[in-house]
Design an enzyme around this catalytic site. Sequence first.
Site, PDB file in Angstrom:
ATOM      1  N   HIS A  46       6.614  -2.590  13.106  1.00 50.26           N
ATOM      2  CA  HIS A  46       5.951  -3.784  13.618  1.00 50.26           C
ATOM      3  C   HIS A  46       4.701  -4.082  12.800  1.00 50.26           C
ATOM      4  CE1 HIS A  46       3.728  -0.489  15.524  1.00 50.26           C
ATOM      5  NE2 HIS A  46       2.727  -1.330  15.744  1.00 50.26           N
ATOM      6  N   PHE A  47       4.343  -5.353  12.797  1.00 58.20           N
ATOM      7  CA  PHE A  47       3.082  -5.848  12.260  1.00 58.20           C
ATOM      8  C   PHE A  47       2.302  -6.446  13.421  1.00 58.20           C
ATOM      9  CE2 PHE A  47       6.148  -5.942   8.859  1.00 58.20           C
ATOM     10  CZ  PHE A  47       5.456  -5.591   7.713  1.00 58.20           C
TER      11      PHE A  47
END
EC number: 2.7.7.69
Length: 442
Positions: free
Chosen positions: A238-239
């Site tokens: 994830h970012f």
Amino acid sequence: MLKIKRVPTVVSNYQKDDGAEDPVGCGRNCLGACCLNGARLPLYACKNLVKSGEKLVISHEAIEPPVAFLESLVLGEWEDRFQRGLFRYDVTACETKVIPGKYGFVAQLNEGRHLKKRPTEFRVDKVLQSFDGSKFNFTKVGQEELLFQFEAGEDAQVQFFPCMPIDPENSPSVVAINVSPIEYGHVLLIPRVLDCLPQRIDHKSLLLAVHMAAEAANPYFRLGYNSLGAFATINHLHFQAYYLAMPFPLEKAPTKKITTTVSGVKISELLSYPVRSLLFEGGSSMQELSDTVSDCCVCLQNNNIPFNILISDCGRQIFLMPQCYAEKQALGEVSPEVLETQVNPAVWEISGHMVLKRKEDYEGASEDNAWRLLAEASLSEERFKEVTALAFEAIGCSNQEEDLEGTIVHQQNSSGNVNQKSNRTHGGPITNGTAAECLVLQ
């Protein structure tokens, strides 16, 4: 094996303490096989910057860009979840100030971000770890926490579908809220969520994040990434992203050009900043820029070097920050005064946005204190040179600094010697959102 104990950030309302037992049955509308049938979400298909052949060029027209549709979608959906009471606290009520001094570090008092959680043990000496489906991951979030699906389209046209089925055979990338936000509009970009990818950079996923930054078309919307060992909380790829309507101190730091790749990506080293970092910009296309950074990140991952990434200026600048704070903490090498702040220097903190948990730290916030904390995360000069040499070898570049006039770039007019810490100089605002002051897509 090196481990530290820290309070993990709660990113979902369904995130439980390790060891907590699951209730009988799902009990929520999640992304698992039990609930996925018939699930629908809006789909935003952005312009495909690769297939459209768009390049980075300089524009001299001082035109204020219109509010992008993606920006209105993110903020509109985020506000809807806010009104529905899905967040753990009201981030708009958190006190924020710019710390006096040359750098303009931003301090936020966020006493609710780590409440009601027990310290958890994290391994910090292994950047690449296998995905563990028994632990919390983003297939366990409630569907109400998801905002929309996001993908690069098939051509140069933007397409939006208000209600599209979630296809388990073609794992979608999704945007979800972070229920413990740092700023208004704080979201998570989760590439190919159903593929259950561990937290590690790959070329396709970083390019997706760059696409999102470009599509947002707002220099105050940045995406960040934390590797394992550099304060990633969840081992599921994830970012993070949010809006902050001011430049980060990292973005204002002067730079010195080191080299340029065959594809035209310029690589510079930050000067007079507490965390030794690299800046990547330019290139023949955004994919060339993204792929160059990906190559470096894969090299760091394979060599077990923790790092953070900041995607800035609508995807035109990418900062890479190798760090060692967690390792030093595990070895007992971080000063007690810094540890007492309970600040974990992840991507936002290293960029200059200090999220403080104690009122006394907020009231006593100073540039010296911020510098001292961030400097604990920085590699030594010798180690930084070793790491950059590894990364440059991976991309087939020399790490010899180019001896050219003007390779030291100031982000604002300044005086003094940028190489001397006693005369720290840096940039002013890098942009005010006009096309005249930043690279724009043509």
